[in-house]
Write an enzyme that holds these catalytic residues in place. Structure first.
Site, PDB file in Angstrom:
ATOM      1  N   ASN A 276      32.319   8.606  16.977  1.00  0.00           N
ATOM      2  CA  ASN A 276      31.720   9.218  18.173  1.00  0.00           C
ATOM      3  C   ASN A 276      32.823  10.065  18.814  1.00  0.00           C
ATOM      4  O   ASN A 276      33.999   9.899  18.492  1.00  0.00           O
ATOM      5  CB  ASN A 276      31.132   8.139  19.102  1.00  0.00           C
ATOM      6  CG  ASN A 276      32.196   7.295  19.780  1.00  0.00           C
ATOM      7  OD1 ASN A 276      33.124   7.810  20.404  1.00  0.00           O
ATOM      8  ND2 ASN A 276      32.084   5.974  19.650  1.00  0.00           N
TER       9      ASN A 276
ATOM     10  N   ARG B 285      22.282   7.604  16.417  1.00  0.00           N
ATOM     11  CA  ARG B 285      22.526   6.334  15.721  1.00  0.00           C
ATOM     12  C   ARG B 285      21.274   5.635  15.210  1.00  0.00           C
ATOM     13  O   ARG B 285      21.367   4.781  14.338  1.00  0.00           O
ATOM     14  CB  ARG B 285      23.284   5.377  16.642  1.00  0.00           C
ATOM     15  CG  ARG B 285      24.667   5.856  17.044  1.00  0.00           C
ATOM     16  CD  ARG B 285      25.564   6.044  15.826  1.00  0.00           C
ATOM     17  NE  ARG B 285      26.916   6.373  16.211  1.00  0.00           N
ATOM     18  CZ  ARG B 285      27.843   5.465  16.505  1.00  0.00           C
ATOM     19  NH1 ARG B 285      27.558   4.196  16.465  1.00  0.00           N
ATOM     20  NH2 ARG B 285      29.048   5.838  16.858  1.00  0.00           N
TER      21      ARG B 285
ATOM     22  N   HIS C 121      24.629   6.530  22.287  1.00  0.00           N
ATOM     23  CA  HIS C 121      23.764   5.345  22.328  1.00  0.00           C
ATOM     24  C   HIS C 121      22.980   5.403  23.639  1.00  0.00           C
ATOM     25  O   HIS C 121      23.531   5.815  24.668  1.00  0.00           O
ATOM     26  CB  HIS C 121      24.585   4.041  22.350  1.00  0.00           C
ATOM     27  CG  HIS C 121      25.000   3.507  21.026  1.00  0.00           C
ATOM     28  ND1 HIS C 121      26.242   2.943  20.823  1.00  0.00           N
ATOM     29  CD2 HIS C 121      24.353   3.424  19.843  1.00  0.00           C
ATOM     30  CE1 HIS C 121      26.339   2.536  19.558  1.00  0.00           C
ATOM     31  NE2 HIS C 121      25.202   2.827  18.945  1.00  0.00           N
TER      32      HIS C 121
ATOM     33  N   ALA D 148      37.067   3.875  22.615  1.00  0.00           N
ATOM     34  CA  ALA D 148      36.191   3.725  21.441  1.00  0.00           C
ATOM     35  C   ALA D 148      34.762   4.117  21.781  1.00  0.00           C
ATOM     36  O   ALA D 148      33.865   3.988  20.956  1.00  0.00           O
ATOM     37  CB  ALA D 148      36.228   2.288  20.942  1.00  0.00           C
TER      38      ALA D 148
ATOM     39  N   CYS E 202      28.248  -2.477  26.577  1.00  0.00           N
ATOM     40  CA  CYS E 202      28.434  -2.526  25.101  1.00  0.00           C
ATOM     41  C   CYS E 202      29.065  -3.842  24.668  1.00  0.00           C
ATOM     42  O   CYS E 202      28.900  -4.254  23.525  1.00  0.00           O
ATOM     43  CB  CYS E 202      29.395  -1.440  24.629  1.00  0.00           C
ATOM     44  SG  CYS E 202      28.945   0.208  25.000  1.00  0.00           S
TER      45      CYS E 202
HETATM   46  N1  ARG Z   1      32.980   2.568  18.647  1.00  0.00           N
HETATM   47  C1  ARG Z   1      31.677   1.999  18.764  1.00  0.00           C
HETATM   48  C2  ARG Z   1      30.679   2.876  18.014  1.00  0.00           C
HETATM   49  O1  ARG Z   1      30.841   4.065  18.000  1.00  0.00           O
HETATM   50  C3  ARG Z   1      31.295   1.853  20.199  1.00  0.00           C
HETATM   51  C4  ARG Z   1      29.984   1.170  20.393  1.00  0.00           C
HETATM   52  C5  ARG Z   1      29.554   1.106  21.827  1.00  0.00           C
HETATM   53  N2  ARG Z   1      28.398   0.350  21.949  1.00  0.00           N
HETATM   54  C6  ARG Z   1      27.324   0.671  22.692  1.00  0.00           C
HETATM   55  N3  ARG Z   1      26.358  -0.164  22.754  1.00  0.00           N
HETATM   56  N4  ARG Z   1      27.225   1.838  23.304  1.00  0.00           N
HETATM   57  O2  ARG Z   1      29.741   2.404  17.426  1.00  0.00           O
END
Ligand code: ARG
Length: 265
Positions: free
Chosen positions: A20, A135, A164, A254, A260
């Site tokens: 991401n 995603r 997300h 991240a 999350c």
């Molecule tokens: N680095 C993770 C990804 O890109 C972060 C996930 C964050 N989770 C969320 N539910 N937004 O998948």
């Protein structure tokens, strides 16, 4: 009954690949800071009256700490995620094992469908709002609607920074919604406006959204999020919510924050 929240400790957390726009390989993360702030979140959730259940982390899976992506929970069923990127796919079996061990019924999506659990699917009342394109596939929404016999409204995500649904859309108690409209296409905005009255919609500004204010944990009248603006805290106060801030900057590296790191089970 006490609300139950699933978390996984950040012992092996880090930025080891890029899936991401927030992730940049080479970014250092402080273990001390990630662990301290994860513990603060866990303690605060407990103090607010919910029960936290944890899973052992797995070395080599730095994102397993983001349990929102483990599954979509419905009644006693955990519908296990199918991650879009191969980097996170090995997490699926550890999450499935954990849910089985806790006595949940574990279900799977067909193999050709990506779907990232509660990261992309959030209930407000009886309706499931589900994000797609970055995603999760829209086909997964139809599958879920049939599997659980529920109404699913699909919302297209158009800004890569909000990849997300839970990065830009946060249903709150009493039918309120905290969200960032520019992360959605025009049609999704129309759907949101038709389903949440103006009084119930709390709009985040860009400076707040990029600090992941919509990635918040709501327990009763309390909301936990990364450091935010006085403006937003005031708006939430007027709607009857108290805001608790924790420094989630390590997790922003991240592309994650408070919500999350949790999954309501
Ligand atoms: N680095 C993770 C990804 O890109 C972060 C996930 C964050 N989770 C969320 N539910 N937004 O998948």
């Amino acid at each position: 009954m006490k609300e139950r929240i699933f978390m996984c400790s950040p012992e092996f957390y880090g930025v080891e690949y890029e899936i991401n726009p927030w992730m940049k390989v080479g970014t250092e993360t402080s273990e001390n800071k990630s662990v301290t702030n994860w513990n603060k979140l866990k303690e605060l959730i407990t103090r607010l009256g919910a029960e936290v259940l944890t899973m052992e982390p797995v070395k080599g899976l730095p994102d397993i700490v983001f349990t929102a992506n483990a599954a979509l929970m419905y009644k006693n069923i955990a519908l296990i995620s199918r991650f879009r990127y191969k980097e996170r796919q090995p997490e699926e079996k550890y999450y499935a094992q954990w849910f089985k061990g806790q006595g949940y019924q574990v279900e799977y999506l067909p193999e050709n469908m990506s779907f990232e659990g509660a990261g992309d699917a959030l209930f407000s009342g009886e309706v499931l709002y589900s994000g797609y394109i970055p995603r999760s596939d829209i086909e997964a929404h139809f599958f879920i609607s049939k599997l659980f016999d529920i109404k699913v409204l699909s919302l297209e995500l158009v800004d890569q920074r909000f990849y997300h649904l839970d990065t830009c859309f946060c249903p709150l108690k009493d039918g309120y919604l905290l969200y960032y409209p520019a992360a959605f296409d025009e049609y999704a905005n129309k759907v949101i406006e038709e389903n949440f009255s103006e009084e119930k919609r709390i709009v985040a500004q860009e400076e707040e959204a990029v600090k992941f204010c919509c990635n918040a944990v709501n327990i009763g009248n309390s909301i936990i999020m990364n450091h935010t603006t006085d403006r937003l805290k005031q708006v939430l106060k007027e709607k009857g919510f108290d805001t608790y801030e924790i420094d989630f900057s390590e997790y922003l590296k991240a592309g994650g924050s408070a919500k999350c790191l949790t999954l309501k089970i």
